[in-house]
Design a protein around this motif. Structure first.
Motif, PDB file in Angstrom:
ATOM      1  N   THR A   1       7.410  13.995 -31.813  1.00 43.50           N
ATOM      2  CA  THR A   1       8.685  13.771 -31.134  1.00 43.50           C
ATOM      3  C   THR A   1       8.501  12.952 -29.867  1.00 43.50           C
ATOM      4  O   THR A   1       9.278  12.030 -29.579  1.00 43.50           O
ATOM      5  CB  THR A   1       9.350  15.118 -30.809  1.00 43.50           C
ATOM      6  OG1 THR A   1       9.577  15.843 -32.027  1.00 43.50           O
ATOM      7  CG2 THR A   1      10.671  14.919 -30.089  1.00 43.50           C
ATOM      8  N   LEU A   2       7.460  13.276 -29.088  1.00 40.01           N
ATOM      9  CA  LEU A   2       7.198  12.518 -27.861  1.00 40.01           C
ATOM     10  C   LEU A   2       6.882  11.056 -28.177  1.00 40.01           C
ATOM     11  O   LEU A   2       7.401  10.138 -27.531  1.00 40.01           O
ATOM     12  CB  LEU A   2       6.049  13.157 -27.085  1.00 40.01           C
ATOM     13  CG  LEU A   2       6.324  14.514 -26.436  1.00 40.01           C
ATOM     14  CD1 LEU A   2       5.040  15.092 -25.854  1.00 40.01           C
ATOM     15  CD2 LEU A   2       7.380  14.390 -25.344  1.00 40.01           C
TER      16      LEU A   2
ATOM     17  N   ASN B   1      -7.368  16.885 -33.932  1.00 39.24           N
ATOM     18  CA  ASN B   1      -6.857  16.557 -35.257  1.00 39.24           C
ATOM     19  C   ASN B   1      -5.331  16.526 -35.278  1.00 39.24           C
ATOM     20  O   ASN B   1      -4.717  15.673 -35.926  1.00 39.24           O
ATOM     21  CB  ASN B   1      -7.374  17.561 -36.285  1.00 39.24           C
ATOM     22  CG  ASN B   1      -7.021  17.169 -37.706  1.00 39.24           C
ATOM     23  OD1 ASN B   1      -7.331  16.067 -38.143  1.00 39.24           O
ATOM     24  ND2 ASN B   1      -6.362  18.060 -38.426  1.00 39.24           N
ATOM     25  N   SER B   2      -4.704  17.440 -34.565  1.00 42.20           N
ATOM     26  CA  SER B   2      -3.248  17.462 -34.480  1.00 42.20           C
ATOM     27  C   SER B   2      -2.712  16.172 -33.867  1.00 42.20           C
ATOM     28  O   SER B   2      -1.740  15.574 -34.369  1.00 42.20           O
ATOM     29  CB  SER B   2      -2.798  18.668 -33.649  1.00 42.20           C
ATOM     30  OG  SER B   2      -1.409  18.607 -33.365  1.00 42.20           O
ATOM     31  N   LEU B   3      -3.335  15.736 -32.782  1.00 42.37           N
ATOM     32  CA  LEU B   3      -2.921  14.486 -32.143  1.00 42.37           C
ATOM     33  C   LEU B   3      -3.088  13.293 -33.083  1.00 42.37           C
ATOM     34  O   LEU B   3      -2.219  12.413 -33.170  1.00 42.37           O
ATOM     35  CB  LEU B   3      -3.731  14.247 -30.872  1.00 42.37           C
ATOM     36  CG  LEU B   3      -3.459  15.155 -29.683  1.00 42.37           C
ATOM     37  CD1 LEU B   3      -4.520  14.926 -28.614  1.00 42.37           C
ATOM     38  CD2 LEU B   3      -2.067  14.904 -29.106  1.00 42.37           C
ATOM     39  N   LEU B   4      -4.210  13.260 -33.771  1.00 45.03           N
ATOM     40  CA  LEU B   4      -4.473  12.159 -34.698  1.00 45.03           C
ATOM     41  C   LEU B   4      -3.452  12.140 -35.833  1.00 45.03           C
ATOM     42  O   LEU B   4      -2.973  11.074 -36.241  1.00 45.03           O
ATOM     43  CB  LEU B   4      -5.890  12.267 -35.244  1.00 45.03           C
ATOM     44  CG  LEU B   4      -7.018  11.965 -34.259  1.00 45.03           C
ATOM     45  CD1 LEU B   4      -8.350  12.491 -34.786  1.00 45.03           C
ATOM     46  CD2 LEU B   4      -7.116  10.469 -33.978  1.00 45.03           C
ATOM     47  N   LYS B   5      -3.108  13.318 -36.344  1.00 40.15           N
ATOM     48  CA  LYS B   5      -2.104  13.391 -37.407  1.00 40.15           C
ATOM     49  C   LYS B   5      -0.756  12.863 -36.932  1.00 40.15           C
ATOM     50  O   LYS B   5      -0.078  12.114 -37.658  1.00 40.15           O
ATOM     51  CB  LYS B   5      -1.948  14.833 -37.896  1.00 40.15           C
ATOM     52  CG  LYS B   5      -3.081  15.349 -38.738  1.00 40.15           C
ATOM     53  CD  LYS B   5      -2.694  16.632 -39.466  1.00 40.15           C
ATOM     54  CE  LYS B   5      -2.316  17.743 -38.514  1.00 40.15           C
ATOM     55  NZ  LYS B   5      -1.985  18.994 -39.241  1.00 40.15           N
TER      56      LYS B   5
ATOM     57  N   ASP C   1       1.391  22.325 -26.114  1.00 38.01           N
ATOM     58  CA  ASP C   1       0.061  22.407 -26.698  1.00 38.01           C
ATOM     59  C   ASP C   1      -0.181  21.201 -27.599  1.00 38.01           C
ATOM     60  O   ASP C   1       0.683  20.838 -28.404  1.00 38.01           O
ATOM     61  CB  ASP C   1      -0.032  23.702 -27.520  1.00 38.01           C
ATOM     62  CG  ASP C   1      -1.461  24.094 -27.857  1.00 38.01           C
ATOM     63  OD1 ASP C   1      -2.241  23.217 -28.276  1.00 38.01           O
ATOM     64  OD2 ASP C   1      -1.787  25.288 -27.720  1.00 38.01           O
ATOM     65  N   ILE C   2      -1.356  20.586 -27.489  1.00 42.41           N
ATOM     66  CA  ILE C   2      -1.662  19.442 -28.348  1.00 42.41           C
ATOM     67  C   ILE C   2      -1.746  19.836 -29.817  1.00 42.41           C
ATOM     68  O   ILE C   2      -1.691  18.973 -30.697  1.00 42.41           O
ATOM     69  CB  ILE C   2      -2.967  18.740 -27.913  1.00 42.41           C
ATOM     70  CG1 ILE C   2      -4.163  19.703 -27.955  1.00 42.41           C
ATOM     71  CG2 ILE C   2      -2.801  18.102 -26.545  1.00 42.41           C
ATOM     72  CD1 ILE C   2      -5.501  19.023 -27.701  1.00 42.41           C
ATOM     73  N   ARG C   3      -1.871  21.125 -30.104  1.00 45.83           N
ATOM     74  CA  ARG C   3      -1.880  21.572 -31.502  1.00 45.83           C
ATOM     75  C   ARG C   3      -0.477  21.614 -32.104  1.00 45.83           C
ATOM     76  O   ARG C   3      -0.330  21.819 -33.306  1.00 45.83           O
ATOM     77  CB  ARG C   3      -2.536  22.952 -31.600  1.00 45.83           C
ATOM     78  CG  ARG C   3      -4.021  22.949 -31.265  1.00 45.83           C
ATOM     79  CD  ARG C   3      -4.571  24.359 -31.190  1.00 45.83           C
ATOM     80  NE  ARG C   3      -3.938  25.113 -30.107  1.00 45.83           N
ATOM     81  CZ  ARG C   3      -4.123  26.410 -29.895  1.00 45.83           C
ATOM     82  NH1 ARG C   3      -4.913  27.106 -30.702  1.00 45.83           N
ATOM     83  NH2 ARG C   3      -3.528  27.019 -28.894  1.00 45.83           N
ATOM     84  N   ASP C   4       0.535  21.421 -31.275  1.00 48.50           N
ATOM     85  CA  ASP C   4       1.922  21.373 -31.739  1.00 48.50           C
ATOM     86  C   ASP C   4       2.198  19.949 -32.220  1.00 48.50           C
ATOM     87  O   ASP C   4       2.702  19.106 -31.480  1.00 48.50           O
ATOM     88  CB  ASP C   4       2.871  21.772 -30.617  1.00 48.50           C
ATOM     89  CG  ASP C   4       4.324  21.899 -31.057  1.00 48.50           C
ATOM     90  OD1 ASP C   4       4.664  21.373 -32.138  1.00 48.50           O
ATOM     91  OD2 ASP C   4       5.114  22.487 -30.304  1.00 48.50           O
ATOM     92  N   THR C   5       1.856  19.680 -33.472  1.00 48.21           N
ATOM     93  CA  THR C   5       1.955  18.320 -34.014  1.00 48.21           C
ATOM     94  C   THR C   5       3.369  17.797 -33.967  1.00 48.21           C
ATOM     95  O   THR C   5       3.605  16.609 -33.664  1.00 48.21           O
ATOM     96  CB  THR C   5       1.433  18.299 -35.462  1.00 48.21           C
ATOM     97  OG1 THR C   5       0.163  18.952 -35.520  1.00 48.21           O
ATOM     98  CG2 THR C   5       1.280  16.870 -35.971  1.00 48.21           C
TER      99      THR C   5
ATOM    100  N   LYS D   1       1.147   9.505 -38.322  1.00 50.35           N
ATOM    101  CA  LYS D   1       2.476   9.572 -38.927  1.00 50.35           C
ATOM    102  C   LYS D   1       3.450   8.613 -38.260  1.00 50.35           C
ATOM    103  O   LYS D   1       4.156   7.852 -38.925  1.00 50.35           O
ATOM    104  CB  LYS D   1       3.014  10.999 -38.854  1.00 50.35           C
ATOM    105  CG  LYS D   1       4.390  11.155 -39.501  1.00 50.35           C
ATOM    106  CD  LYS D   1       4.835  12.615 -39.525  1.00 50.35           C
ATOM    107  CE  LYS D   1       6.201  12.750 -40.193  1.00 50.35           C
ATOM    108  NZ  LYS D   1       6.641  14.179 -40.230  1.00 50.35           N
ATOM    109  N   VAL D   2       3.481   8.648 -36.917  1.00 50.23           N
ATOM    110  CA  VAL D   2       4.478   7.848 -36.201  1.00 50.23           C
ATOM    111  C   VAL D   2       4.101   6.378 -36.167  1.00 50.23           C
ATOM    112  O   VAL D   2       4.950   5.496 -36.364  1.00 50.23           O
ATOM    113  CB  VAL D   2       4.672   8.404 -34.776  1.00 50.23           C
ATOM    114  CG1 VAL D   2       5.607   7.508 -33.968  1.00 50.23           C
ATOM    115  CG2 VAL D   2       5.226   9.828 -34.831  1.00 50.23           C
TER     116      VAL D   2
END
Length: 353
Positions: free
Chosen positions: A66-67, A104-108, A57-61, A112-113
């Motif tokens: 990790t990816l 938003n999860s993807l952007l965060k 899920d893209i909501r799994d930040t 970060k990375v």
């Protein structure tokens, strides 16, 4: 060699993009992140050697972080979205969850990375959006441009508008390297049969009604999905960071004209292809009748936008984008693809969202 993360890459547009990218960039690795909801289908990208499917899920930040980190990914192409307007009217919550919170999860994770951890590497977060964020046009209004004010009219388009604003904000606030494309109505292979063209084709094959909203004169700009992929490729290669580009097919048509063309193409296919009548005996064309007899006018959709039109002059001038498919040829090829790929769509008919 580059590594791309393609969200929603087992869906319609994302899946076509995976095929397109693998063919045009054979040395690149494509990591597909897809939660395989009702409209996601692993078989869409089966056989693409460069693609690796990660079910998530893209909501799994944390998963996205990790990816990005472990695979050395510097490009995200973000297709994952709930996209069917009718479903957004009856159940808007899923659209808020996926389209807004998921983006938003993807952007965060990207921030970060790519930024906070200080790699300093060039990167790109490319966001795929829709012309529906601009609202509805009158018959003589100019087409939507990149400066048209947002005026979304459905829960779906409102959720996509929100995600567009988040992408813009992450660029201007955090300097994340982003681009956005707003596309018109896509059609082509691998489209889940709830959208107009595959739904009406499969209904025609089984002799079911072809339900036409209102008077059938709602106008859309039709974009072959391969041309859309070509526009995204051009944006990744030549698009200015922080900017948006409209990608259209250049063919405005009322729904009724599209439906009439579908009916004519089905009739032509039955006349030209041996064995179709035996495969689809319930189709009017199998009995020598016209598919158009299945047309049925139904109550209009709530808040149904009257007209969309795309002004793609900026994409053509700055990116070199030129659509390669006219609607007549693209539609004919799409209908023949569905006739030749029953093994792909037949298992989807009983699937519920």
């Amino acid at each position: 060699m580059a590594n791309l993360l393609v969200t929603g890459g087992a869906g319609f547009i994302g899946g076509n993009f995976v095929h397109y990218w693998a063919e045009t960039h054979p040395d690149d690795a494509v990591i597909v992140l897809d939660s395989l909801t009702y409209a996601g289908n692993a078989s869409t990208i089966a056989g693409v050697e460069q693609a690796q499917l990660v079910v998530g899920d893209i909501r799994d930040t944390t998963l996205v972080e990790t990816l990005l980190r472990d695979r050395g990914i510097a490009t995200i192409v973000h297709f994952a979205a709930e996209s069917h307007v009718d479903r957004s009217i009856t159940g808007p919550d899923a659209f808020i969850e996926t389209n807004i919170l998921g983006t938003n999860s993807l952007l965060k994770a990207a921030r970060k990375v790519w930024l906070d951890e200080g790699s300093g590497r060039e990167h790109r977060f490319h966001h795929i959006s829709t012309d529906e964020v601009f609202g509805s046009l009158g018959p003589s209004d100019p087409a939507f441009s990149e400066t048209t004010a947002y005026a979304p009219n459905s829960p779906y388009s409102a959720s996509k508008a929100s995600s567009d604003h988040l992408v813009r904000a992450y660029h201007h606030t955090y300097k994340l390297q982003t681009t956005t494309t707003n596309c018109s109505n896509n059609y082509g292979p691998y489209q889940y049969p709830e959208k107009l063209i595959p739904l009406f084709l499969l209904n025609a094959l089984s002799g079911k009604p072809l339900p036409i909203y209102g008077d059938g004169m709602n106008v859309r700009d039709w974009l072959h999905v391969e041309d859309h992929c070509r526009g995204i490729e051009a944006t990744l290669a030549r698009g200015v960071v922080g900017e948006t580009y409209n990608i259209g097919g250049g063919e405005e048509l009322p729904n009724l004209a599209v439906i009439d063309r579908i009916c004519a193409e089905v009739d032509r296919a039955f006349a030209e292809i041996a064995g179709l009548a035996e495969r689809y005996p319930d189709a009017p064309a199998a009995k020598g009748r016209k598919t158009a007899e299945l047309k049925t006018f139904v109550e209009d959709r709530k808040g149904h936008d009257r007209r969309y039109a795309i002004d793609e002059r900026r994409a053509k001038a700055e990116l070199g984008y030129v659509p390669q498919h006219d609607f007549a040829g693209g539609l004919a090829g799409t209908l023949r693809w569905y006739l030749n790929n029953e093994a792909w769509w037949q298992p989807l008919l009983g699937r519920k969202g």
